[in-house]
Design an enzyme around this catalytic site. Structure first.
Site, short mmCIF file in Angstrom:
data_model
loop_
_atom_site.label_atom_id
_atom_site.label_comp_id
_atom_site.label_asym_id
_atom_site.label_seq_id
_atom_site.Cartn_x
_atom_site.Cartn_y
_atom_site.Cartn_z
CG HIS A 1 -2.01 -0.98 1.19
ND1 HIS A 1 -3.02 -1.02 2.13
CD2 HIS A 1 -2.28 -1.98 0.30
CE1 HIS A 1 -3.85 -2.01 1.83
NE2 HIS A 1 -3.43 -2.60 0.73
CE1 TYR B 1 -6.34 4.07 10.54
CE2 TYR B 1 -5.69 3.97 8.23
CZ TYR B 1 -5.55 3.54 9.54
OH TYR B 1 -4.62 2.56 9.85
N PRO C 1 -4.99 0.60 18.21
CG PRO C 1 -6.88 -0.59 17.55
CD PRO C 1 -6.26 0.07 18.75
CE LYS D 1 3.87 3.87 13.79
NZ LYS D 1 3.72 3.39 12.44
CE1 TYR E 1 -1.65 4.04 9.15
CE2 TYR E 1 -0.40 2.87 7.46
CZ TYR E 1 -1.54 2.99 8.26
OH TYR E 1 -2.54 2.04 8.17
#
Length: 398
Positions: free
Chosen positions: A78, A207, A299, A303, A391
């Protein structure tokens, strides 16, 4: 009295999840022997379905250390994520911003690769044990006492003991209360998670911030998808019908662009509670903690698994120096180095969580402030770059 069978090794590891198995693998590359034990059977660990976003260095660690390159063939790369709010999606393009990506690869697949590598390399891993105790962690020969899967009494003595035994760690409790500091952050919400037999609704994770609460649209495989929505921690997952679940998820991602989820039969539904937790220090005598035994994160920032792998990468290095070069002072470096990354990850996870979730006691001001924050991130190259760097994972020293 039943006599125990005794094994002597250099490093004893409690916990055969990804952290414990990766540490054993890295040590074996330098000829350092270890024994890994776990109360769960291998099948139980493999059947525990968990999501998995792997940072760039986690993927490199699996591949370059010789565990497996299956992540590159069976995983999904991704190059970004979508932040969705006010009914529209905004892509954070990791590759364009920093030239990196992440990989969708479930944690149980990471475990399978590591367990297979330990079998391949004839590592000593003992699953399905019980009555586990650890002792003498400040001595020169800490111990692990347990009953093995066949019912025999066993004892392992080692030079160094590693607690990689999860958030309910028995190893962490060996650190005297006066010597440890615990930091907590409880969250007033949980995630309602599902697995659904459906094609992906999007190529990458979404998200979502909405007036009804947070939602995460994730993937698992080409035919099985993982999705979550914010709920009350006391929610009864079994009380929700499949139609009600899909209606709630669709309402949270609805927008003027007409985005629609691909739906299918829900095969699993559960409520996941979470918190932020850190235990300091991560070393006491010849006991060293790694992964969830020392810290957990919500979550939202993806991480948890990555922090565990980052811990053992640092830990393997200091143990090699302590063992092969007789440099015991190297052990002093572990806790500060690991905790520096832990607290950066705690900040990022907290930031993502509080930016995207509705606060139970929040006022309209809080919602509008969150929208302003999200607008600031997606409209600013600096803001988007920070999210991309965090990220995908801050680089480890190579």
């Amino acid at each position: 009295m039943t006599q125990r069978s005794r094994t002597v090794t250099t490093v004893g590891i409690v916990g055969a999840g990804p952290a414990g198995l990766m540490l054993a693998h890295l040590l074996s590359l330098d000829g350092i022997d270890s024994v890994v034990v776990d109360n769960r059977t291998r099948r139980e660990i493999e059947d525990t379905v968990r999501a998995g976003i792997l940072e760039r260095d986690s993927v490199r660690l699996l591949v370059e250390s010789g565990v497996s390159d299956r992540v590159l063939t069976d995983g999904h790369e991704h190059a970004g994520i979508d932040l969705r709010f006010s009914g529209l999606s905004h892509r954070i393009d990791f590759r364009a911003l920093i030239g990196e990506s992440v990989w969708l690869y479930p944690q149980n697949d990471v475990f399978t690769d590591l367990a297979d590598a330990r079998d391949r390399d004839r590592g000593d891993v003992r699953f399905g044990i019980r009555d586990t105790q650890v002792a003498d962690v400040t001595s020169g020969q800490p111990g692990i006492v347990f009953t093995d899967a066949a019912g025999a009494q066993q004892e392992i003595r080692c030079d160094f003991l590693v607690g990689a035994d999860g958030s309910r760690s028995i190893c962490r409790m060996q650190v005297p209360e006066r010597e440890r500091r615990h930091y907590f952050r409880e969250y007033p919400f949980a995630w309602f998670g599902i697995l659904a037999e459906a094609p992906p609704s999007a190529p990458e994770l979404i998200y979502t911030h909405s007036g009804r609460g947070f939602a995460l649209i994730s993937q698992r495989t080409d035919v099985l998808q993982r999705m979550y929505f914010q709920c009350d921690p006391g929610e009864d997952a079994a009380a929700w019908s499949q139609d009600r679940i899909w209606a709630e998820l669709q309402a949270r991602v609805a927008g003027q662009d007409g985005f629609t989820l691909n739906q299918g039969r829900i095969t699993d539904q559960m409520v996941l509670r979470f918190r932020s937790f850190v235990s300091e220090p991560m070393r006491y005598g010849n006991l060293l903690l790694a992964g969830d035994s020392a810290h957990t994160v919500p979550p939202t920032g993806a991480k948890g698994l990555n922090l565990a792998l980052a811990d053992v990468r640092i830990l393997a290095d200091v143990l090699k120096r302590a063992i092969l070069k007789k440099d015991l002072a190297a052990l002093d470096e572990y806790s500060p180095a690991a905790l520096a990354r832990v607290w950066k990850s705690q900040h990022f996870s907290y930031w993502m969580t509080t930016m995207l979730h509705n606060l139970p006691d929040g006022a309209p001001f809080d919602t509008r402030r969150q929208i302003g924050e999200l607008e600031s991130v997606v409209s600013s190259t600096a803001g988007s770059t920070y999210l991309a760097e965090a990220y995908t994972g801050w680089p480890n020293p190579r």
